[in-house]
Design an enzyme around this catalytic site. Sequence first.
Site, PDB file in Angstrom:
ATOM      1  N   HIS A  58      38.408  41.175  41.728  1.00  0.00           N
ATOM      2  CA  HIS A  58      37.994  40.182  42.723  1.00  0.00           C
ATOM      3  C   HIS A  58      39.207  39.516  43.374  1.00  0.00           C
ATOM      4  O   HIS A  58      40.184  39.188  42.714  1.00  0.00           O
ATOM      5  CB  HIS A  58      37.082  39.124  42.092  1.00  0.00           C
ATOM      6  CG  HIS A  58      35.690  39.629  41.863  1.00  0.00           C
ATOM      7  ND1 HIS A  58      34.832  39.056  40.956  1.00  0.00           N
ATOM      8  CD2 HIS A  58      35.012  40.663  42.427  1.00  0.00           C
ATOM      9  CE1 HIS A  58      33.679  39.716  40.972  1.00  0.00           C
ATOM     10  NE2 HIS A  58      33.766  40.691  41.846  1.00  0.00           N
ATOM     11  N   ASP A  60      39.910  36.641  44.412  1.00  0.00           N
ATOM     12  CA  ASP A  60      40.420  35.345  43.945  1.00  0.00           C
ATOM     13  C   ASP A  60      41.195  35.482  42.629  1.00  0.00           C
ATOM     14  O   ASP A  60      41.625  34.474  42.050  1.00  0.00           O
ATOM     15  CB  ASP A  60      39.285  34.309  43.822  1.00  0.00           C
ATOM     16  CG  ASP A  60      38.233  34.678  42.804  1.00  0.00           C
ATOM     17  OD1 ASP A  60      37.713  35.817  42.855  1.00  0.00           O
ATOM     18  OD2 ASP A  60      37.911  33.823  41.949  1.00  0.00           O
ATOM     19  N   HIS A  61      41.379  36.734  42.151  1.00  0.00           N
ATOM     20  CA  HIS A  61      42.190  36.995  40.954  1.00  0.00           C
ATOM     21  C   HIS A  61      43.305  38.004  41.213  1.00  0.00           C
ATOM     22  O   HIS A  61      44.051  38.347  40.309  1.00  0.00           O
ATOM     23  CB  HIS A  61      41.301  37.486  39.802  1.00  0.00           C
ATOM     24  CG  HIS A  61      40.252  36.487  39.445  1.00  0.00           C
ATOM     25  ND1 HIS A  61      40.355  35.629  38.372  1.00  0.00           N
ATOM     26  CD2 HIS A  61      39.089  36.167  40.068  1.00  0.00           C
ATOM     27  CE1 HIS A  61      39.302  34.828  38.337  1.00  0.00           C
ATOM     28  NE2 HIS A  61      38.524  35.136  39.357  1.00  0.00           N
TER      29      HIS A  61
HETATM   30 FE    FE Z   1      36.731  34.352  40.079  1.00  0.00          FE
HETATM   31 ZN    ZN Z   2      35.324  37.385  39.568  1.00  0.00          ZN
END
Ligand code: FE
Ligand code: ZN
Length: 251
Positions: A58, A60-61
């Site tokens: 993802h 956001d990672h």
């Molecule tokens: Fe996340």
């Molecule tokens: Zn995630």
Amino acid sequence: MSLRIERIPTLSDNYTYLLVCEASGEAAVVDAPEAEPVIRRVDASGARVTKILSTHHHWDHSGANPELAERWGAPVFGHVSDAERIPGFTDGLDEGDTIRVGEEEARILFIPAHTSGHIAYVFDAAQALFCGDMLFAAGCGRLFEGDAGMMFEAMQKLGALPDATRVFCGHEYTESNLVFAAHVEPENAAVAAKLEQVRKIRAAAAADWHDATPAEMTIPTTIGEERAINPFLRAADADELGERRAAKDSF
Ligand code: FE
Ligand code: ZN
């Protein structure tokens, strides 16, 4: 123990971690969505980043992986199945593999459910777990690419770690998770006490998460504490876990 762990607040509620082996000065970055706050922290620390680690694909990672990898000439690690999805990916990991940050060693746990390629990094000697969006303080990630059975299996794996293991997860979601935990287990005194404590901590929070200081962070918790308060880790079986996850989705 010589693994220093710095918590870097990123985006609006994400945790990025800087792991520094104090003995060698070697360092790794875990789950970086934006480069600027991470670069600032690394420059201030004098650490030498030799690995970029992602728990899952993802954005956001992992969004800042390419920029950070290029800056420090560091390889990017993630689950072997996510070679096409993790930005900047260079090195695949799977259950049972180990990696080193200087003199500190981490085991890889394969814990698919939130995504199909989710892994955790366990530093046994340093008693630290980096588990992304799988296990949160008093909560768990959504089931995007797995089912309740897979999540139950992953919970069993994480729940088998020693009580003292510190849990470094991917988001500051603790307060809202505890409100749900209190709804699921209204008689659980450990949940009530933790909610009161976390509300005090978060009431003093900075308006901008980027400015957050350690005093207003509720992470890390520990596996022992999660065993007492986490309704998902405490679920008796996959069915109960699935029911609780579905209830949380619309809570
Ligand atoms: Fe996340
Ligand atoms: Zn995630």
